[in-house]
Design a protein around this motif. Structure first.
Motif, mmCIF file in Angstrom:
data_model
loop_
_atom_site.group_PDB
_atom_site.id
_atom_site.type_symbol
_atom_site.label_atom_id
_atom_site.label_comp_id
_atom_site.label_asym_id
_atom_site.label_seq_id
_atom_site.Cartn_x
_atom_site.Cartn_y
_atom_site.Cartn_z
ATOM 1 N N MET A 1 0.845 -1.192 0.000
ATOM 2 C CA MET A 1 0.000 0.000 0.000
ATOM 3 C C MET A 1 0.876 1.237 0.000
ATOM 4 O O MET A 1 1.853 1.318 0.736
ATOM 5 N N SER A 163 -9.920 4.300 -10.129
ATOM 6 C CA SER A 163 -10.360 3.601 -8.931
ATOM 7 C C SER A 163 -10.496 2.105 -9.198
ATOM 8 O O SER A 163 -10.801 1.684 -10.314
ATOM 9 N N ARG A 187 -0.596 0.999 -5.983
ATOM 10 C CA ARG A 187 -1.903 0.977 -5.332
ATOM 11 C C ARG A 187 -1.853 1.904 -4.126
ATOM 12 O O ARG A 187 -0.820 2.021 -3.467
ATOM 13 N N TYR A 189 -4.679 3.523 -0.873
ATOM 14 C CA TYR A 189 -6.008 3.545 -0.278
ATOM 15 C C TYR A 189 -6.253 4.919 0.325
ATOM 16 O O TYR A 189 -5.426 5.427 1.082
ATOM 17 N N ASP A 213 -16.855 -1.066 3.414
ATOM 18 C CA ASP A 213 -15.805 -0.289 2.745
ATOM 19 C C ASP A 213 -15.956 1.199 3.057
ATOM 20 O O ASP A 213 -16.995 1.806 2.776
ATOM 21 N N LYS A 215 -12.976 3.124 2.392
ATOM 22 C CA LYS A 215 -11.849 3.660 1.645
ATOM 23 C C LYS A 215 -11.960 3.231 0.186
ATOM 24 O O LYS A 215 -12.622 2.235 -0.132
ATOM 25 N N GLU A 216 -11.306 3.986 -0.643
ATOM 26 C CA GLU A 216 -11.260 3.701 -2.075
ATOM 27 C C GLU A 216 -9.836 3.300 -2.445
ATOM 28 O O GLU A 216 -8.874 3.944 -2.018
ATOM 29 N N GLU A 217 -9.710 2.229 -3.214
ATOM 30 C CA GLU A 217 -8.398 1.839 -3.713
ATOM 31 C C GLU A 217 -8.152 2.514 -5.060
ATOM 32 O O GLU A 217 -8.968 2.415 -5.974
#
Length: 226
Positions: A1, A163, A187, A189, A213, A215-217
């Motif tokens: 991450m 996204s 990637r 988050y 969820d 958070k957005e990846e």
């Protein structure tokens, strides 16, 4: 991450006309990926440029920078931010690569609209034009995956940010089918932004986000022309 710093730490003061996409975490993630490409002396295109900070950043790194956006407000913003940054950027208004027919580049970077939205037809005005991209978020992503390979020189690279809810596997598959060597290179988050939060129920109903969820990846698709 990957941890994404606040965009202002990288770009400094940025002007933005209302209705133009402001630099955010996806912008910063793409800027860091571009820095690793050693762009000095390259012809670099910032596609769906928005505020123009990525084009100015490429110029600052020594590239010959061009920027394209379909929005008149964005084109004005790109020019203003290039002047503010004291960087040379060739600015073009048009629909993706149709704005530069026949041109090829060493590097194309793109942060297009990619947020899933219920309407199948893209907005032609208003702030949502900067992020709405159809029910699966792929209206513009698919077009870029189709046309960008032809605008890359041999050995050239495409860096495309979007996204994870917009189907990175589809981007990778389409670019590989076009003959590019391709994969997810980065990637990160980030907390869900106001647009995603506003559509949270709809996104969960479509299975694009899970019940927990928050958070957005974000992903960078890196594709290289052989």
């Amino acid at each position: 991450m990957t941890t994404v710093d606040a965009p202002r730490r990288r770009f400094g003061k940025v002007l933005r006309i209302p209705g133009v996409y402001a630099p955010q975490a996806d912008t910063n993630l793409l800027a860091e990926a571009m820095r690793r490409e050693n762009v000095a002396g390259m012809d670099v295109l910032d596609l769906c440029s928005g505020s123009g900070v990525l084009a100015a950043h490429a110029s600052r790194l020594g590239a010959h920078a061009s920027a394209v956006d379909i929005s008149r407000r964005a084109v004005l913003t790109i020019r203003l931010n290039a002047l503010l940054a004291r960087q040379r950027v060739a600015v073009h208004r048009g629909d993706l690569l149709a704005a530069l027919p026949g041109r090829t580049f060493d590097l194309i970077v793109s942060n297009p609209p990619y947020v899933p939205a219920p309407p199948a037809v893209l907005p032609s005005r208003g702030p949502a034009r900067a992020w709405d991209a159809g029910p699966d978020g792929r209206v513009l992503l698919d077009r870029i995956c189709e046309t960008a390979p032809r605008a890359l020189r041999p050995g050239g690279t495409l860096l495309l940010v979007h996204s994870a809810v917009s189907g990175p596997e589809a981007s990778v598959r389409r670019l590989r089918e076009a003959g590019l060597r391709c994969g997810v290179s980065d990637r990160a988050y980030v907390p869900l932004g106001p647009v995603m939060r506003e559509r949270l129920t709809w996104l969960r109903e479509r299975g694009l986000l899970g019940p927990g969820d928050d958070k957005e990846e974000l992903v960078i698709i890196r594709a290289e022309k052989r």
